[in-house]
Scaffold this motif. Sequence first.
Motif, PDB file in Angstrom:
ATOM      1  N   ALA A   1       0.239  -1.301  -0.080  1.00  0.00           N
ATOM      2  CA  ALA A   1      -0.172  -0.140  -0.098  1.00  0.00           C
ATOM      3  C   ALA A   1       1.069   0.588   0.476  1.00  0.00           C
ATOM      4  O   ALA A   1       0.553   2.430  -0.304  1.00  0.00           O
ATOM      5  N   SER A   2       1.926   1.388   0.709  1.00  0.00           N
ATOM      6  CA  SER A   2       2.499   1.872   0.642  1.00  0.00           C
ATOM      7  C   SER A   2       3.838   2.697  -0.232  1.00  0.00           C
ATOM      8  O   SER A   2       4.606   3.683  -0.435  1.00  0.00           O
ATOM      9  N   ASN A   3       3.505   1.634  -1.146  1.00  0.00           N
ATOM     10  CA  ASN A   3       4.802   2.118  -2.417  1.00  0.00           C
ATOM     11  C   ASN A   3       4.170   1.434  -3.296  1.00  0.00           C
ATOM     12  O   ASN A   3       4.238   1.129  -4.657  1.00  0.00           O
ATOM     13  N   ARG A   4       2.551   1.599  -3.760  1.00  0.00           N
ATOM     14  CA  ARG A   4       1.744   0.854  -4.754  1.00  0.00           C
ATOM     15  C   ARG A   4       2.316   2.303  -6.228  1.00  0.00           C
ATOM     16  O   ARG A   4       2.537   1.642  -7.155  1.00  0.00           O
ATOM     17  N   ALA A   5       2.522   3.360  -5.739  1.00  0.00           N
ATOM     18  CA  ALA A   5       2.599   4.015  -7.131  1.00  0.00           C
ATOM     19  C   ALA A   5       4.549   3.431  -7.688  1.00  0.00           C
ATOM     20  O   ALA A   5       4.508   3.723  -9.206  1.00  0.00           O
ATOM     21  N   ARG A   6       4.935   2.827  -7.066  1.00  0.00           N
ATOM     22  CA  ARG A   6       5.487   2.114  -7.785  1.00  0.00           C
ATOM     23  C   ARG A   6       5.327   0.795  -9.040  1.00  0.00           C
ATOM     24  O   ARG A   6       6.379   0.851  -9.583  1.00  0.00           O
ATOM     25  N   PHE A   7       4.030   0.819  -8.282  1.00  0.00           N
ATOM     26  CA  PHE A   7       3.290  -0.360 -10.202  1.00  0.00           C
ATOM     27  C   PHE A   7       2.671   0.699 -11.010  1.00  0.00           C
ATOM     28  O   PHE A   7       1.860  -0.160 -10.855  1.00  0.00           O
ATOM     29  N   ALA A   8       3.026   1.841 -10.427  1.00  0.00           N
ATOM     30  CA  ALA A   8       1.161   2.456 -11.617  1.00  0.00           C
ATOM     31  C   ALA A   8       1.615   1.870 -12.869  1.00  0.00           C
ATOM     32  O   ALA A   8       0.492   2.539 -13.692  1.00  0.00           O
ATOM     33  N   PHE A   9       2.523   1.044 -13.558  1.00  0.00           N
ATOM     34  CA  PHE A   9       2.461   0.396 -14.780  1.00  0.00           C
ATOM     35  C   PHE A   9       0.884  -0.680 -15.042  1.00  0.00           C
ATOM     36  O   PHE A   9       0.867  -1.090 -16.204  1.00  0.00           O
ATOM     37  N   ALA A  10       1.149  -1.223 -13.704  1.00  0.00           N
ATOM     38  CA  ALA A  10       0.107  -1.794 -13.569  1.00  0.00           C
ATOM     39  C   ALA A  10      -1.150  -1.642 -12.910  1.00  0.00           C
ATOM     40  O   ALA A  10      -2.021  -2.555 -12.330  1.00  0.00           O
ATOM     41  N   GLU A  11      -1.306  -0.805 -12.466  1.00  0.00           N
ATOM     42  CA  GLU A  11      -2.507   0.451 -11.060  1.00  0.00           C
ATOM     43  C   GLU A  11      -4.015  -0.667 -11.980  1.00  0.00           C
ATOM     44  O   GLU A  11      -4.524  -0.738 -11.474  1.00  0.00           O
ATOM     45  N   GLU A  12      -4.147  -0.182 -13.328  1.00  0.00           N
ATOM     46  CA  GLU A  12      -4.846  -0.637 -13.839  1.00  0.00           C
ATOM     47  C   GLU A  12      -5.690  -2.096 -14.263  1.00  0.00           C
ATOM     48  O   GLU A  12      -7.408  -2.962 -13.768  1.00  0.00           O
ATOM     49  N   LYS A  13      -4.727  -3.277 -14.249  1.00  0.00           N
ATOM     50  CA  LYS A  13      -5.096  -5.152 -13.324  1.00  0.00           C
ATOM     51  C   LYS A  13      -4.986  -4.640 -12.267  1.00  0.00           C
ATOM     52  O   LYS A  13      -5.272  -5.988 -11.229  1.00  0.00           O
ATOM     53  N   ILE A  14      -4.886  -3.845 -10.945  1.00  0.00           N
ATOM     54  CA  ILE A  14      -4.288  -4.235  -9.701  1.00  0.00           C
ATOM     55  C   ILE A  14      -6.379  -4.145  -9.128  1.00  0.00           C
ATOM     56  O   ILE A  14      -6.744  -3.399  -8.879  1.00  0.00           O
ATOM     57  N   VAL A  15      -5.990  -5.330  -8.027  1.00  0.00           N
ATOM     58  CA  VAL A  15      -7.503  -5.806  -7.276  1.00  0.00           C
ATOM     59  C   VAL A  15      -6.568  -6.308  -6.140  1.00  0.00           C
ATOM     60  O   VAL A  15      -5.706  -7.349  -5.781  1.00  0.00           O
ATOM     61  N   TYR A  16      -6.397  -4.946  -5.331  1.00  0.00           N
ATOM     62  CA  TYR A  16      -6.325  -5.445  -3.700  1.00  0.00           C
ATOM     63  C   TYR A  16      -6.791  -5.736  -3.091  1.00  0.00           C
ATOM     64  O   TYR A  16      -7.690  -5.072  -2.317  1.00  0.00           O
TER      65      TYR A  16
END
Length: 366
Positions: free
Chosen positions: A132-147
Amino acid sequence: MATRLSRLTTRRSPPKLLFFALLMLAPVCVIGIYNYGQKISYFFRPLWDKPPLPFRRLPHYYAENVSVEHLCRLHNWSIRSQPRRIFDNIIFSNELDLLEIRWHELNPYVSKFVIMESNTTFTGIRKPLFFASNRARFAFAEEKIVYGVFPGRIASPGSLKDPFVLDSLQRGAMNGLLHSAGISNGDLVIMSDTDEVPSPHTLKLLQWCDGVPPILHLELKHYMYSFEFPVDYSSWRATVQIYTPQTRYRHSRQSDVIFSDAGWHCSFCFRSLEEFTLKMTGYSHADRVKRKAFLNYSRIQRIICRGDDLFDMLPEEYSFKEMIKKMGSIARSDSAVHLPSYLIQNADRFRFLLPGGCKRNMVQLK
């Protein structure tokens, strides 16, 4: 008469000496069993434990510039008109670097990245929500993430709760999160830990071919600490399954079929020594930390560079032959061939995962 009494006294002395000797040896034995009981147990494992039934191994055909249609045919499968959707389903602790490599590697083939983390370790230690605190690091996949977040349980000091209970509860909670991700019958679902990474060409093959077994274990090449220390091909817990309403998230044996050479499993592949100690004290086998000295940073660093065992354990084998073969340090490899492409493309950032990069930071970089 005096001579007879003297002889009797002499004859009775040995039992007293034996009693005192046993009295002295008893605490030594107790201390030895406490400190080395696990090692003793593992040494005699071939005598008290039996190996699981062997898997039925499926050969795995792949080469660059070979069509997926031809590869399907080599496996006695047929080509599909449309690829299946793939849902990558993992529970997460603190493996940020491996997660970045995993998701970049699988992104072209995965429809949804389903990820759940908890605010405690399996042993009940409070921890940050690292993803959660590093989610910006995974912005390349944001539209696919279910957290999702699993509410952990804080263990009271000195408690001896079974870490496998929280492990099982968190894995069970993944079923609801997977359902909310919109999975449907016939989709493929990957069930693995973050550090168990299927190869991209394995996923491409499985999503394009018909005739794939409904539950397929993945044989992953096992590495320890980095890709500099290859262990063997013993990793089998990861699966790819064709989803049905009866599918449940598990990280155990679910079929007798395994797909050969299907990816990588990099255990304890962390950038910092702080991350090592969090896993050592927080995962389901935390009972292997027998002494506080095991968590000493200097000791851990020395072990990483030697390829030794963090817990000073014997190999977990079912025969003395295999145990003896694997005793000692892991043989170092200078090869960085057939590794995740994202890792090689970003070798400067992930030098600690490659040959010659055994030195670690002290603390985790935020």
